[in-house]
Structures are given as structure tokens and as C-alpha cells.
Design a protein around this motif. Structure first.
Motif, short mmCIF file in Angstrom:
data_model
loop_
_atom_site.label_atom_id
_atom_site.label_comp_id
_atom_site.label_asym_id
_atom_site.label_seq_id
_atom_site.Cartn_x
_atom_site.Cartn_y
_atom_site.Cartn_z
N ASP A 107 0.72 -1.34 -0.26
CA ASP A 107 0.09 0.20 -0.07
C ASP A 107 0.91 1.18 0.04
O ASP A 107 0.68 2.22 -0.57
CB ASP A 107 -1.14 0.00 1.39
N LYS A 110 1.93 1.57 -3.51
CA LYS A 110 1.09 2.48 -4.31
C LYS A 110 0.72 3.68 -4.37
O LYS A 110 0.43 4.60 -5.01
CB LYS A 110 -0.28 1.54 -3.87
N LYS A 190 9.21 0.45 -8.18
CA LYS A 190 8.30 -0.22 -7.48
C LYS A 190 8.73 -1.64 -6.48
O LYS A 190 8.47 -1.81 -5.60
CB LYS A 190 6.81 -0.38 -8.08
#
Ligand code: CMC
Length: 428
Positions: A107, A110, A190
Motif C-alpha cells: 500500500d 501504491k 516499485k
């Protein structure tokens, strides 16, 4: 200890309850003092004897050099946990399960994109701007891009705000540094871990691959854990007091960053390195600077020494000293300021002035030496501290709001002029 404290004011005796904490710390609850005495308040400059809240987050016992987050010792956390686990622990109260940690991590990832217009704000700063000023402004600017207030009654909203700021903050930190160095602003990758991604965002050169160094990753992870919370210090108290007016999370954090900037607080890590460099340039005579630090007519203080709460070794300083030796050893860096730091430390620990005042090296004494070995510029040191302290600020802000703390509003004793008549300008 008795559960009642008695106070005599103007011949009348008043009774106040005594709070006792988990670790037997005691506090006299004077919240009714002004009402029952019809106007008497307490004065405590610098809040040296004032507890501002009841908190379940961090326990610190300065006399014994103890620091614990949510009951876990700092030594154990620094050795066995990673920064995001510690952030979760501080903010949500328990160590995360593997599933919770994976979700937290994903999370945060993101949420690690900031509005591209943030770049325009960074562009507007001159290169001479101090990174702490830039970081504080950018954090405040996040409010403009995320205008909705956090709904503190919604666990989901609270969680989303936490992962939102934990995701965006490293981007702001890295961009603050890169802009000053004239480098393109990078988003990292990421798939990388929190620390690895931060390092890539900070250090990747446009024309070469960034290669991670596990020694640096591990040392930075540890440094951030050691800085993650420290109960009611100046910046945390600032975050709480700003938040107590129900100003938003980003505004409260931005105020905390400004408070941390000062050299008596987080800014000490920059000040320590500048001091060590200054001593080196001046021939390395530590005796001269020890004498200056003890001379009451000289404003010079031994930066990185002394602490409001620790009257014993700062437990964080012990861990950092060891980490500094490891990092410098592993990277093969021979930093002459480390010798000066060690010289100052051993002299101070044997000196009557420092011994009598219980002045020991604090967390900032050796952290700058590690940051420098990692290639982090001196004026970014306090920014690294802010990144580490972020989970603590969030946890304290969250606790303050969920406990429904009243707005922070101290009183004062007025010592100015009594009522006097206005004198028109031509008669003054
Ligand atoms: N060098 C020389 N003398 C000192 C120092 C120092 N670094 N720190 C305190 N003293 C003396 C001070 O002059 C005073 O002496 P006296 O009793 O004779 O007047 C006595 O020690 C008590 O000092 P204080 O200023 O009343 O103590 P404080 O609790 O108000 O201040 C402090 C704590 C951290 C601001 C102070 O020790 C200091 O300025 N240290 C240097 C800055 C520093 O390293 N700050 C980082 C703190 S740790 C990171 C963080 O969490 O913020």
C-alpha cells in the motif's frame, strides 16, 4: 507513593490526584488547579517538569538510558526489525503479522507517486534553500493536492492517510536533495524495498545503473529505526499541539519538520559535523574546544552532547557508534573527523564539567559520520532524521486525535506594563 498530592496556597490546602504510569512514573494531575485556587497556575519554562499527555507509544527513562517503542527495547528493534515493521508498530500498536506487513509495504508503494505539479514548487526554490525548509514547504503543499481532512473516526481513512504520507515522504526527501544537486527527479522502482528505493531515488545518476550496497541499506534502516520516536520532544510536541487545533496531518507534520530543524534538536546532526570539520580545520586541538564548551562567557556548546531527558548514555548513541565503526570499516572509509569525535568523547566522559552535568554523547554525535560515509550531503542530515521520525510523529498525532485531546493552549504570567494611557505620536 501516596495517591494524593497536597498543595498549600495562601493558607489553604488543596488536594490533587497522582497518576502512575506503567513503569511507576508519577505525575500530579493539576488540571483543576486554576479553577479551585481561583487563578493560580504553574510556571515551567521549557516544560522540564510538565507532562503534556498520557501516551502508550514510547517509554524513555533518561536516568537509566532506556528507550522502548510499545514495550520493545530499542536495542532489540534495531537488531531484529526493519523500519517499516517499526513504523507499523509505532502507529498501530502491535508488530505486524507477515500478511499485514506485506500489505502495508504494497500500500505504501501504491502511494509513492506525488502530483507532478510538486516539481513546479521545487523548481521555485533557489539552490541555496536549506533542504529542511524545502521539505517543510513540500509537506505542507501536500495538503493542497490532498485537500480532504482525515476522518479520524474511520480506521480505513486513517490507514490510507498513513500509507499515503509514508509513500510520498521519501519522494520529497530524495527530490529535495536531487534538485539542489541539479539532478533529474527520479521515482525509483516499485519492486525495491523502502530503503533501497529511497537510496536509488537519492543517488541514481542519469547515465549509470544504481548498485545497492547492503551495508549502506542496513545502516540506514537502523538509523531510521533509532530516530523513529522519542516521546514528547520538541518536534513531536509541535506536531501534537498543531494537530490539537484540528489542523490537518500534513500541516502538523510540516510544523514538526520546522521544529526539528533547529540545532538544539534534530539540526544538531548537521551542527556536529560542521563543528568536527571546524575543529579539524583549526588544527584538531580538542582541548581548545573542550575549554570553549566549558567557558560560560563563550556561546560554544559541544554539539551532540547533552540531552534534556538522558542523564546517562543515550542508548541510541551506543548503537550508532557501533554502526559507524562497521560502516566506515566495511566501506574502507578513513574519516579523520571520526578520530576527533572519539577524542572529544573520551575527554568529555572524563571531564568534571561534563560528568557533573551528566552530559553524554547523544544520538546525533555519530549519525552524521555515517551519513557522510554514505555520500549524503551535510545539509541533508536533518532531513534524514525527519524521515526516520515520520512514523513517530504520525503515531503521536493519531493518538492525540483518537484520545480527543483538547486544544493545546498554555497560559502565562504577564510581566509587562500595567494599564497606561495612550500617548499621541507628537507627544512621545
Ligand atoms: N556543551 C556544553 N555545555 C552543555 C551542553 C553542551 N552540549 N549541553 C548542556 N550543557 C550545560 C549547560 O550550559 C548547563 O550548564 P549550567 O548548569 O552550568 O548552566 C547544563 O549543561 C544543563 O544544560 P541545559 O541547557 O539546561 O539543558 P537542557 O536540558 O535545557 O538542554 C540540550 C538539552 C540537548 C538542548 C543541550 O544539552 C544542548 O544544547 N546540547 C547540544 C545540542 C544537541 O546536541 N542537541 C541534540 C539533542 S539529541 C537529538 C534530539 O532528539 O533532538
Amino acid at each position: 507513593m501516596s495517591e494524593i498530592a497536597k498543595l498549600e496556597v495562601g493558607g489553604k490546602v488543596y488536594e490533587f490526584p497522582i497518576y502512575t504510569g506503567t513503569e511507576d512514573e508519577s505525575a500530579i494531575d493539576i488540571s483543576k488547579l486554576r479553577g479551585v485556587t481561583e487563578g493560580v497556575i504553574t510556571i515551567d519554562r521549557g516544560y522540564k517538569n510538565t507532562g503534556s499527555c498520557l501516551s502508550e507509544i514510547t517509554f524513555l527513562e533518561g536516568e537509566k538510558g532506556i528507550l522502548r517503542y510499545r514495550g520493545y527495547s530499542i536495542e532489540e528493534l534495531a537488531e531484529k526489525a526493519d523500519f517499516l515493521e517499526v513504523a507499523f508498530l509505532l502507529i498501530f500498536g502491535e508488530l505486524p503479522t507477515q500478511e499485514q506487513l506485506d500489505k502495508f509495504n504494497s500500500d505504501i508503494k501504491k502511494n509513492s507517486v506525488v502530483d507532478d505539479d510538486i516539481k513546479k514548487i521545487i523548481d521555485a526554490f533557489p539552490k541555496s534553500a536549506h533542504p529542511m525548509g524545502v521539505l517543510s514547504s513540500l509537506t505542507s503543499a501536500l495538503t493542497a493536492f490532498n485537500p480532504g481532512a482525515v476522518d479520524i473516526d474511520s480506521e480505513e481513512d486513517m490507514y490510507n492517510s498513513v500509507v499515503g504520507i509514508l509513500g510520498k515522504f521519501p519522494v520529497l526527501v530524495a527530490w529535495t536533495m536531487r534538485k539542489k544537486q541539479g539532478l533529474p527527479l527520479d521515482y525509483g522502482k516499485k519492486s525495491l524495498g523502502y530503503i533501497e528505493n529511497l537510496l536509488k531515488m537519492m543517488f541514481k545518476q542519469p547515465n549509470e545503473k544504481y548498485i545497492q550496497n547492503p551495508i549502506i541499506v542496513n545502516a540506514l534502516d537502523k538509523l531510521l529505526i533509532l530516530h523513529a520516536d522519542h516521546e514528547q520532544n520538541c518536534s513531536t510536541s509541535t506536531v501534537r499541539i498543531v494537530g490539537s487545533s484540528h489542523a490537518g496531518l500534513f500541516a502538523s507534520l510540516s510544523a514538526g519538520i520546522s521544529a526539528l530543524w533547529g540545532p538544539l534538536h534534530g539540526g544538531a546532526n548537521q551542527a556536529v559535523l560542521e563543528m568536527l570539520e571546524g575543529i579539524k580545520k583549526d588544527g584538531g586541538d580538542t582541548n581548545k574546544y573542550m575549554a570553549k564548551a566549558k567557558d560560560k562567557n563563550d556561546p560554544f556548546r559541544l554539539m551532540g552532547f547533552g540531552h534534556r531527558v538522558y542523564k546517562n548514555f543515550d542508548p541510541r548513541a551506543k548503537i550508532i557508534k557501533k554502526a559507524a565503526d562497521e560502516v566506515l570499516g566495511n566501506l574502507g572509509v578513513k574519516d579523520p573527523v571520526l578520530d576527533i569525535a572519539e577524542g572529544l568523547e573520551s575527554q568529555a566522559l572524563a571531564d568534571d564539567y561534563f560528568v557533573a552535568r551528566k552530559l553524554y554523547p547523544n544520538v546525533d554525535f555519530y549519525s552524521g559520520i555515517i551519513y557522510r560515509a554514505m555520500g549524503i550531503p551535510t545539509d541533508m542530515f536533518t532531513v534524514m532524521f525527519a524521515l526516520g521520525r515520520l512514523p513517530g510523529w504520525i503515531a503521536q498525532w493519531k493518538e492525540m486525535r483518537l484520545n480527543n485531546e483538547p486544544i493545546g493552549r498554555p497560559r502565562q504570567i504577564y510581566t509587562g506594563e500595567s494599564l497606561r494611557e495612550f500617548v499621541p505620536v507628537e507627544k512621545r
